[in-house]
Motif scaffolding. Structure first.
Motif, PDB file in Angstrom:
ATOM      1  N   ASP A 136      22.956  -1.031  54.836  1.00  0.00           N
ATOM      2  CA  ASP A 136      23.629  -1.803  54.033  1.00  0.00           C
ATOM      3  C   ASP A 136      24.879  -0.549  53.380  1.00  0.00           C
ATOM      4  N   LEU A 137      25.783  -1.036  53.924  1.00  0.00           N
ATOM      5  CA  LEU A 137      27.193  -0.121  53.496  1.00  0.00           C
ATOM      6  C   LEU A 137      28.059  -0.891  53.038  1.00  0.00           C
ATOM      7  N   ARG A 138      27.868  -2.171  52.387  1.00  0.00           N
ATOM      8  CA  ARG A 138      28.993  -2.943  51.755  1.00  0.00           C
ATOM      9  C   ARG A 138      29.819  -2.363  50.759  1.00  0.00           C
ATOM     10  N   PRO A 139      31.052  -2.560  50.421  1.00  0.00           N
ATOM     11  CA  PRO A 139      31.755  -1.762  49.689  1.00  0.00           C
ATOM     12  C   PRO A 139      31.408  -1.644  48.305  1.00  0.00           C
ATOM     13  N   ALA A 140      30.703  -2.792  47.645  1.00  0.00           N
ATOM     14  CA  ALA A 140      30.564  -2.620  46.203  1.00  0.00           C
ATOM     15  C   ALA A 140      29.431  -1.461  46.054  1.00  0.00           C
ATOM     16  N   GLY A 141      28.502  -1.042  46.975  1.00  0.00           N
ATOM     17  CA  GLY A 141      27.690  -0.117  46.805  1.00  0.00           C
ATOM     18  C   GLY A 141      28.082   1.265  46.827  1.00  0.00           C
ATOM     19  N   ILE A 142      29.531   1.429  47.610  1.00  0.00           N
ATOM     20  CA  ILE A 142      29.911   2.740  47.957  1.00  0.00           C
ATOM     21  C   ILE A 142      30.331   3.331  46.486  1.00  0.00           C
ATOM     22  N   PRO A 143      30.887   3.049  45.505  1.00  0.00           N
ATOM     23  CA  PRO A 143      31.407   4.008  44.638  1.00  0.00           C
ATOM     24  C   PRO A 143      29.916   4.589  43.857  1.00  0.00           C
ATOM     25  N   ASP A 144      28.768   3.893  43.811  1.00  0.00           N
ATOM     26  CA  ASP A 144      27.590   4.520  43.160  1.00  0.00           C
ATOM     27  C   ASP A 144      26.995   5.365  44.065  1.00  0.00           C
ATOM     28  N   ALA A 145      27.044   5.228  45.411  1.00  0.00           N
ATOM     29  CA  ALA A 145      26.630   6.157  46.391  1.00  0.00           C
ATOM     30  C   ALA A 145      27.135   7.471  46.400  1.00  0.00           C
ATOM     31  N   VAL A 146      28.701   7.202  46.208  1.00  0.00           N
ATOM     32  CA  VAL A 146      29.422   8.644  46.336  1.00  0.00           C
ATOM     33  C   VAL A 146      29.258   9.362  45.118  1.00  0.00           C
ATOM     34  N   LEU A 150      27.913  13.226  45.207  1.00  0.00           N
ATOM     35  CA  LEU A 150      28.465  14.505  44.626  1.00  0.00           C
ATOM     36  C   LEU A 150      27.651  15.377  43.562  1.00  0.00           C
ATOM     37  N   GLU A 151      26.607  14.940  43.312  1.00  0.00           N
ATOM     38  CA  GLU A 151      25.574  15.639  42.543  1.00  0.00           C
ATOM     39  C   GLU A 151      24.838  16.676  43.645  1.00  0.00           C
ATOM     40  N   ASP A 152      25.080  16.292  44.871  1.00  0.00           N
ATOM     41  CA  ASP A 152      24.109  16.990  46.007  1.00  0.00           C
ATOM     42  C   ASP A 152      25.024  18.248  46.552  1.00  0.00           C
ATOM     43  N   ASP A 153      24.895  19.435  45.989  1.00  0.00           N
ATOM     44  CA  ASP A 153      25.666  20.707  46.339  1.00  0.00           C
ATOM     45  C   ASP A 153      25.286  20.895  47.855  1.00  0.00           C
ATOM     46  N   HIS A 154      23.931  20.816  48.307  1.00  0.00           N
ATOM     47  CA  HIS A 154      23.552  21.020  49.589  1.00  0.00           C
ATOM     48  C   HIS A 154      24.002  19.931  50.709  1.00  0.00           C
TER      49      HIS A 154
END
Length: 319
Positions: A136-146, A150-154
């Motif tokens: 599920d990569l519907r646009p509504a979920g993209i900002p939270d996923a990004v 961004l917290e994952d340096d690895h």
């Protein structure tokens, strides 16, 4: 890799021979961490067996079957699938578009509208595909996923790769409200989510007797349909040396949009969110890789996608 285990190979060959009359050798021309392909000689011509990693791409055989039920003239011709083991046996698709001589860029003006028609036809089955395990990569979920990414340096390979600097990561954080607004603007067009190949380029399109079929749906997701253009246009720009944003690419964009009756403004918005969607897809794949199987080039696709979004180049931008 499991695909090189003699016991796995014996099991796969037994399954194949129970279903078709094999007249020659069974070869293994492709072996990747995520899948393998066997070429099967039969009296009626070659067949192709594909096995995928159940945890990542296990939905592909059943998804392909659903697509074949919906638009049988546009996708893989299946002989049989084993949904539990993520196996499928297919008829030969012909020659990859990439291997046609001379290359025929104009074919894409016909391929993309037919692909869009498939997306429209499959839209009523979205809930079924999500239940099947299509990501599920519907646009509504993209900002939270990004925001989480961004917290994952690895995952961002900060300090390991030149694709994304720390200051660029910080800039992306500051611009999350802008991303949320962009998604809201895109969704206001009212275009429903559907199947999205997410790796549609000239290595996935096959031509036989003048007929074109789209194969290899293992990277698919449920997302905004226009996210397809992100990979397709930048792959074409790279392979054919086409200037990003040029009239050639805009003509392909418009050919794709015609069956959908959608404005170019929506496609241009989706091109940007699709860049992030592709980065998130790579993150899902890299995160699922077994220890020792994390390919650095694949891993770099995550920060690469974030950088391209940040730089906001014209459609077809790939560097």
């Amino acid at each position: 890799m499991r695909w090189l285990d003699p016991s796995w190979r014996a099991e796969a060959e037994e399954w194949i021979r129970e279903r078709v009359d094999v007249t020659g050798s069974i070869e293994q021309p492709h072996v990747y961490p995520w899948s393998t392909v066997l070429r099967v000689s039969t009296a009626e011509g070659p067949l192709w067996f594909k096995a995928t990693t159940p945890a990542v791409h296990g939905f592909e055989p059943r998804l392909t079957e659903i697509l074949a039920e919906t638009c049988p003239d546009r996708v893989t011709e299946l002989v049989e699938i084993d949904d539990e083991r993520a196996w499928m046996l297919m008829r030969d698709g012909g020659t990859r578009l990439r291997e046609l001589e001379p290359p025929d860029f104009s074919l894409w003006e016909g391929i993309l509208p037919r692909y869009a028609e498939l997306q429209i036809a499959v839209t009523p089955r979205v809930d079924e595909l999500l239940a099947l395990g299509v990501p599920d990569l519907r646009p509504a979920g993209i900002p939270d996923a990004v925001e989480g990414l961004l917290e994952d340096d690895h995952a961002l390979m900060l300090g390991e790769s030149e694709e994304l600097r720390r200051d660029q990561r910080d800039d992306l954080r500051r611009r999350l409200p802008e991303l949320r607004a962009l998604v809201e603007e895109l969704e206001a067009f009212g275009i429903p989510a559907t199947i999205q190949h997410d790796d549609l380029h000239d290595g996935q399109v096959f031509v036989r007797d003048g007929h074109v079929r789209i194969l290899d749906w293992g990277d698919s997701c449920i997302s905004h349909p226009f996210h397809t253009l992100t990979v397709t246009l930048r792959a074409l720009a790279w392979r054919h040396g086409i200037e990003p944003g040029s009239a050639q690419l805009l003509r392909l964009r418009d050919a794709y949009l015609e069956p959908l009756g959608a404005p170019a403004e929506a496609a241009d918005l989706a091109y940007r969110t699709g860049t992030l969607g592709r980065a998130l897809a790579w993150h899902r794949y890299v995160s699922a890789a077994a220890p020792g199987e994390r390919d650095p080039e694949d891993a770099e696709s995550v920060p690469y996608g974030l950088r391209l979004y940040l730089e906001a180049g014209p459609i077809g931008t790939w560097e």
